[in-house]
Design a protein around this motif. Structure first.
Motif, mmCIF file in Angstrom:
data_model
loop_
_atom_site.group_PDB
_atom_site.id
_atom_site.type_symbol
_atom_site.label_atom_id
_atom_site.label_comp_id
_atom_site.label_asym_id
_atom_site.label_seq_id
_atom_site.Cartn_x
_atom_site.Cartn_y
_atom_site.Cartn_z
ATOM 1 N N VAL A 146 0.836 -1.200 0.000
ATOM 2 C CA VAL A 146 0.000 0.000 0.000
ATOM 3 C C VAL A 146 0.868 1.247 0.000
ATOM 4 C CG1 VAL A 146 -1.684 1.335 1.308
ATOM 5 C CG2 VAL A 146 -1.944 -1.152 1.120
ATOM 6 N N ALA A 147 1.880 1.265 0.848
ATOM 7 C CA ALA A 147 2.776 2.426 0.936
ATOM 8 C C ALA A 147 3.528 2.641 -0.374
ATOM 9 C CB ALA A 147 3.760 2.236 2.086
ATOM 10 N N ALA A 148 3.971 1.546 -1.000
ATOM 11 C CA ALA A 148 4.726 1.656 -2.249
ATOM 12 C C ALA A 148 3.849 2.193 -3.375
ATOM 13 C CB ALA A 148 5.302 0.293 -2.623
ATOM 14 N N VAL A 149 2.609 1.728 -3.430
ATOM 15 C CA VAL A 149 1.690 2.195 -4.470
ATOM 16 C C VAL A 149 1.383 3.675 -4.283
ATOM 17 C CG1 VAL A 149 -0.681 2.019 -5.329
ATOM 18 C CG2 VAL A 149 0.660 -0.053 -4.926
ATOM 19 N N ARG A 150 1.120 4.085 -3.058
ATOM 20 C CA ARG A 150 0.815 5.485 -2.800
ATOM 21 C C ARG A 150 2.018 6.387 -3.083
ATOM 22 N NH1 ARG A 150 -1.795 6.986 2.558
ATOM 23 N NH2 ARG A 150 -2.335 8.787 1.293
ATOM 24 N N ASP A 151 3.208 5.918 -2.739
ATOM 25 C CA ASP A 151 4.418 6.698 -3.040
ATOM 26 C C ASP A 151 4.590 6.860 -4.552
ATOM 27 O OD1 ASP A 151 5.016 7.025 -0.394
ATOM 28 O OD2 ASP A 151 6.541 5.445 -0.308
ATOM 29 N N CYS A 152 4.327 5.784 -5.291
ATOM 30 C CA CYS A 152 4.438 5.840 -6.750
ATOM 31 C C CYS A 152 3.432 6.837 -7.318
ATOM 32 C CB CYS A 152 4.206 4.451 -7.332
ATOM 33 S SG CYS A 152 4.266 4.384 -9.142
ATOM 34 N N ALA A 153 2.192 6.785 -6.843
ATOM 35 C CA ALA A 153 1.159 7.704 -7.329
ATOM 36 C C ALA A 153 1.531 9.152 -7.033
ATOM 37 C CB ALA A 153 -0.187 7.359 -6.688
ATOM 38 N N ARG A 154 2.070 9.402 -5.842
ATOM 39 C CA ARG A 154 2.486 10.765 -5.490
ATOM 40 C C ARG A 154 3.624 11.237 -6.394
ATOM 41 N NH1 ARG A 154 2.249 8.816 0.017
ATOM 42 N NH2 ARG A 154 0.432 9.657 1.122
ATOM 43 N N SER A 155 4.559 10.362 -6.668
ATOM 44 C CA SER A 155 5.710 10.744 -7.501
ATOM 45 C C SER A 155 5.269 11.096 -8.918
ATOM 46 C CB SER A 155 6.726 9.599 -7.531
ATOM 47 O OG SER A 155 7.249 9.356 -6.238
ATOM 48 N N ILE A 156 4.380 10.287 -9.487
ATOM 49 C CA ILE A 156 3.880 10.581 -10.834
ATOM 50 C C ILE A 156 3.100 11.889 -10.807
ATOM 51 C CG2 ILE A 156 2.438 9.781 -12.734
ATOM 52 C CD1 ILE A 156 2.949 6.915 -11.710
ATOM 53 N N SER A 157 2.287 12.091 -9.781
ATOM 54 C CA SER A 157 1.500 13.320 -9.662
ATOM 55 C C SER A 157 2.400 14.541 -9.585
ATOM 56 C CB SER A 157 0.601 13.249 -8.420
ATOM 57 O OG SER A 157 -0.338 12.196 -8.516
#
Length: 262
Positions: A235-246
């Motif tokens: 969950v943390a990895a997915v959210r970090d990835c989404a934030r980085s792309i954003s």
């Protein structure tokens, strides 16, 4: 109203037919399915074959989609800013999470997969770029429906069809799940589209802090879940990835659209 070109409509129908169901079809099958004369169908196929859009198996004589369509499809995807910005981050997510990664956008009442990174192991995997997935039963789709009012409306218009015995088809139950997703910043699925498969996804925002897509990991339930819930590290990895792309899309602040508590 502008007139359409019948030959182009028929050629498009041939390509759509070859894209669904059986991957190789004979001349008679194509002609009968589309309600066209064999001579007309053969002429269409011959032209499409000359242009590389269709290929004919030399042994069986059956037809299938050609490689030129893949090149055109990749050209379409390459101009998609979201996909271009996500390449590095999704590769990192696949390596750190150990699962396949998908990037999806809203398209025709479903989720269009615009990028797919294979799970980093030696298992046999199928590239899913260009495939469509339901909104109501997938983690990617729930994210889009939770953050994007247009996606939410299209999800309801498409209908909450049962795909497996775990698919949520009660709109009130699904609405509570979407509300929870908005609160925590991610959505999940567990056997709702494919039995034994689970996923976690998070929203991607553009420079206007509007949802433009979703990114997520997908894999066997026993790898993605622990004690009946998604593994916190995934969950943390997915959210970090989404934030980085954003951030790469210009959403350096997440005011106005909640991505859940830390």
């Amino acid at each position: 109203m502008a007139r359409t070109i019948q030959s182009l409509e028929r050629a498009a129908a041939v390509l759509r037919l070859l894209a669904g169901g059986e991957r190789r079809l004979g001349l008679s099958d194509i002609a009968s399915t589309l309600g066209l004369a064999k001579g007309t169908t053969h002429g269409l196929l011959r032209t499409l074959q000359q242009e590389g859009f269709v290929e004919q198996d030399p042994v069986s004589g059956r037809y299938q989609l050609g490689a030129e369509l893949l090149r055109l499809g990749n050209s379409y995807l390459d101009v998609h800013e979201l996909r271009a910005r996500a390449l590095v981050w999704t590769d990192d997510l696949a390596r750190s999470g150990g699962e396949s990664v998908h990037l999806g956008v809203l398209h025709h009442q479903g989720v269009l997969i615009v990028h797919h990174v294979f799970r980093p192991d030696d298992s046999r995997q199928v590239l899913e770029i260009g495939t469509m997935r339901p909104l109501h039963s997938t983690a990617l789709g729930k994210v889009l429906a939770a953050w994007d009012p247009v996606a939410h409306s299209e999800m309801l218009d498409a209908g909450l069809k049962s795909i497996t015995d775990r698919t949520v088809t009660d709109s009130s139950v699904l609405e509570r799940e979407l509300e929870e997703a908005r609160s925590r910043g991610w959505a999940g699925e567990n056997g709702e589209t494919w039995e034994g498969i689970a996923a976690v996804a998070a929203p991607i925002l553009d420079r206007h802090r509007m949802p433009v897509g979703a990114v997520g990991v997908m894999g066997a339930v026993e790898r993605v879940h622990a004690d009946g819930a998604p593994r916190p590290r995934l969950v943390a990895a997915v959210r970090d990835c989404a934030r980085s792309i954003s951030r790469d899309l210009g959403a350096d602040r997440f005011r106005g659209v909640s991505l859940g508590s830390e």
